[in-house]
Design an enzyme around this catalytic site. Structure first.
Site, PDB file in Angstrom:
ATOM      1  N   PHE A 110       0.814  -1.222   0.000  1.00 26.50           N
ATOM      2  CA  PHE A 110       0.000   0.000   0.000  1.00 26.50           C
ATOM      3  C   PHE A 110       0.847   1.271   0.000  1.00 26.50           C
ATOM      4  CE2 PHE A 110      -4.171  -1.423   2.276  1.00 26.50           C
ATOM      5  CZ  PHE A 110      -4.799  -1.557   1.064  1.00 26.50           C
ATOM      6  N   GLU A 111       0.288   2.340  -0.575  1.00 26.12           N
ATOM      7  CA  GLU A 111       0.844   3.698  -0.484  1.00 26.12           C
ATOM      8  C   GLU A 111       2.304   3.767  -0.944  1.00 26.12           C
ATOM      9  OE1 GLU A 111      -1.371   5.680  -0.024  1.00 26.12           O
ATOM     10  OE2 GLU A 111      -2.851   4.891   1.377  1.00 26.12           O
ATOM     11  N   GLY A 112       2.617   3.012  -1.985  1.00 26.31           N
ATOM     12  CA  GLY A 112       3.990   2.903  -2.447  1.00 26.31           C
ATOM     13  C   GLY A 112       4.671   1.771  -1.706  1.00 26.31           C
TER      14      GLY A 112
END
Length: 609
Positions: free
Chosen positions: A416-418
């Site tokens: 997630f989120e990079g």
């Protein structure tokens, strides 16, 4: 009323420059810790914990089965408590509260990861693009309904060929001849809340006959817009109760007024929103780890083997101690970062406080801390759930017990989120970019260190018996080891350093360890001074000592790899000799320390200082 930080003028939280922890010492009074929460903030945390305990955990089977209407209903219940309105300004129906409070809700409501994921997608990355980049008309139209969860938000950036490489999206938007609408074509993948959201922030490249490459931009797309449809729900390893769908745009026509922000400035929206997404993800990992520790302690105290509870066994105590220590360290970083954000926002004058751009600039200042928190938090939770399964043995591996779900759910956080790999590159790259631009005096610090290490070593005796003195010495040595490695890598690779991903990642591990240990150390000092959290000061000091030992080993190993990749021959030999000098500190008795840490939490029955 907005909660305030419990600090006096003489004990004020400092909005330190982002990344300055690598070069500057802070005092305990200058950082915010969980023990500094105001009474109102504590009540909000307890409300969030009670919501998780009484509403989320009893509904976990319905959530996991994606029972129709359950997730939307729970989001509306959260909205009734004000949780979905925290980051929305009061003028648009929100509460406009501080980032500490925002972190508390993400933290204490995270008992069920599927809900936490849906909540974050709605109240975080699904709402903040509008808060920061929307026009007054867009905000008035959507934010009041997002605040009450009448409508649910989602964020659509990733595509099948552009996950980490976000700028490589293929979704296209074409402005109509009369300029009244955009026509979108393309597909988005892995969109949280995709199956039931009402409003989507969608990224696309605006193309024209003059610009075939396109301008990266963002749009607001409502559910039900002709030409917009959702694909089938993904069947996932974990977070099975959250909706994850592809989005399909086939000549989807949206009003020109639904452009979010400026043409060609979509990357500003994407990256600034991801910073807050990383921050909140790290905070949510705290709540997941708290539940994991509680489950492990309860099982260890109840399970009898060889005539006594397994909680009495040293190797089980080591697992409990290590998990609690990692949680303590991550918690210290999370609330320190939230406190710096709030201090920076509090420094805005009246005109600046009303400017979304000024608010974004203050939060963007802590991009490196947000990435650190995301990496550390996700890996901490992964460790915690893995150890829970191990403590529970066969019971941890079957669906009848929550360990199995917690273990599966935790895995997504490193993606997630990079991904954590991308975030490690961001951490080092962001600091080096700041150094080269002169915003962070990293290069002078490296030169000063290199001059220092060429002098004969000093063998003066030091008093390492004072409380936390050894941990402070370790911190000082960690900084020097990281600067030594960064200097060697910069000299060897110069501008091409960003292409050396292994070196960048190892440097990031060192950088993270510095921020982590300093955050833990300053919190333990503050508790030890008796101003806040005095009762937990002894165990906080022990956890700081245990983590310092781990951090020293981590940074030494990472620095050795960087030096080996950056030098050779006599130069490498000299650098390794200097590194050994910095790493040469006698060990602590980790067996005794971990037993004392474990005993504290076994007696408490949960993670509580």
């Amino acid at each position: 009323m907005t909660p305030t930080l419990t600090s006096s003028p003489a004990d004020a939280i400092v909005a330190a420059a982002g990344g300055s922890f690598l070069l500057e010492d802070r005092t305990a009074a200058e950082v915010f810790t969980p023990e500094d929460l105001s009474e109102e903030q504590r009540q909000i945390a307890e409300t969030a914990a009670r919501f998780a305990r009484e509403q989320l955990l009893p509904a976990v089977d319905q959530i996991e089965a994606k029972q129709e209407g359950v997730m939307r209903g729970l989001l509306r219940e959260a909205a009734e408590l004000g949780f979905t309105a925290i980051d929305i300004p009061e003028e648009y129906g929100g509460l406009g509260l501080d980032k500490v409070t925002s972190a508390l809700v993400a933290d204490y409501s995270a008992a069920v990861a599927s809900f936490s994921t849906a909540f974050g997608a709605h109240a975080g990355i699904g709402t903040l693009p509008l808060v920061w980049y929307g026009t007054p008309a867009q905000k008035q139209k959507y934010l009041p309904r997002l605040a009450t969860a009448e409508i649910i938000g989602a964020y659509a950036l990733s595509e099948a060929t552009s996950g980490s490489d976000a700028m490589n999206i293929r979704t296209k938007a074409v402005l109509s001849a009369d300029g009244s609408e955009y026509v979108l074509n393309g597909e988005k993948m892995w969109i949280t809340n995709g199956g039931f959201a009402d409003l989507y922030t969608v990224f696309a490249k605006i193309v024209s006959s003059e610009d075939a490459a396109g301008k990266f931009s963002a749009f607001l797309v409502e559910r039900g817009t002709p030409g917009f449809s959702m694909g089938k729900e993904e069947h996932k390893l974990g977070i099975r109760g959250s909706s994850t769908c592809p989005l399909i745009f086939a000549d989807c026509r949206i009003p020109a007024g639904n452009l979010l922000g400026e043409v060609g400035k979509g990357h500003h929206i994407a990256f600034n929103i991801l910073n807050m997404g990383r921050f909140k993800l790290g905070a949510a990992c705290l709540g997941g780890a708290r539940q994991t520790i509680e489950q492990g302690i309860a099982y260890a105290k109840d399970r009898v083997a060889f005539g006594k509870p397994i909680a009495e066994f040293g190797l089980i105590q080591r697992k409990i101690a290590a998990t609690a220590t990692k949680l303590y360290v991550t918690e210290s970083m999370a609330y320190r970062t939230a406190g710096m954000m709030d201090a920076a926002l509090a420094a805005l004058n009246a005109e600046q406080a009303g400017s979304s751009r000024e608010i974004q600039k203050r939060i963007e200042e802590y991009a490196v801390e947000c990435s650190i928190l995301k990496v550390y938090g996700s890996e901490m939770l992964g460790y915690a759930t893995d150890e829970l399964v191990q403590i529970m043995g066969g019971y941890g591996y079957v669906e009848d017990y929550p360990a199995e779900r917690l273990y599966r759910d935790a895995r997504i956080n490193r993606i997630f989120e990079g991904t954590n790999e991308i975030n490690r590159l961001i951490i080092t790259g962001w600091l080096m970019k700041r150094a080269l631009s002169g915003q962070l005096p990293l290069l002078p610090a490296i030169k000063k260190l290199m001059d220092e290490v060429m002098q004969p070593p000093s063998f003066e005796s030091e008093d390492l018996e004072a409380p936390l003195a050894r941990e402070a010495k370790v911190l000082a040595h960690l900084r020097k080891m990281v600067l030594l490695a960064a200097g060697a890598a910069s000299q060897r690779f110069m501008a091409a350093l960003q292409e050396q991903q292994e070196v960048m990642s190892d440097l990031a591990d060192g950088i993270m360890a510095v921020f982590a240990l300093e955050s833990a150390l300053l919190r333990a000092r503050k508790m030890g001074e008796g101003k806040t959290g005095a009762k937990g000061a002894a165990v906080a000091a022990k956890m700081t000592a245990a983590f310092a030992e781990e951090a020293l080993a981590t940074v030494e190993q990472a620095a050795r790899r960087v030096l080996a990749a950056s030098a050779e021959g006599d130069t490498l030999g000299v650098q390794l000799g200097v590194l050994r000098r910095f790493a040469r500190l006698g060990p602590v008795d980790s067996v005794v320390v971990n037993r004392e840490i474990a005993r504290h939490f076994l007696d408490a029955g949960r993670y509580r200082l």
